[in-house]
Design an enzyme around this catalytic site. Sequence first.
Site: not given
Length: 87
Positions: A14-16, A19, A87
């Site tokens: 859960l990166h930028a 998020a 992704e």
Amino acid sequence: MYQTKVMINNPLGLHARPAKLVVKEAEKYVSEIKIIKSEREYNAKSMMGLLSMGAPKGTELILMAEGSDAEAAVKSIKMLFDSGFGE
């Protein structure tokens, strides 16, 4: 109240970018939406809160919402997690 479990499947966790997608989706609903990790609650409408979570791939989370559109909110955010955020 409505809740369900989700798993972080995308490689970077859960990166930028993911998020931001969660916050953007959560803001569409009036319900209070929380994401729970290891018994700690995070506001799904707070980018900084989600980034502070530190949730890598394989982390199990609980999505929980309370309000008039709680079920719809949880289901729509769950779809983001299930899709791996594209992704």
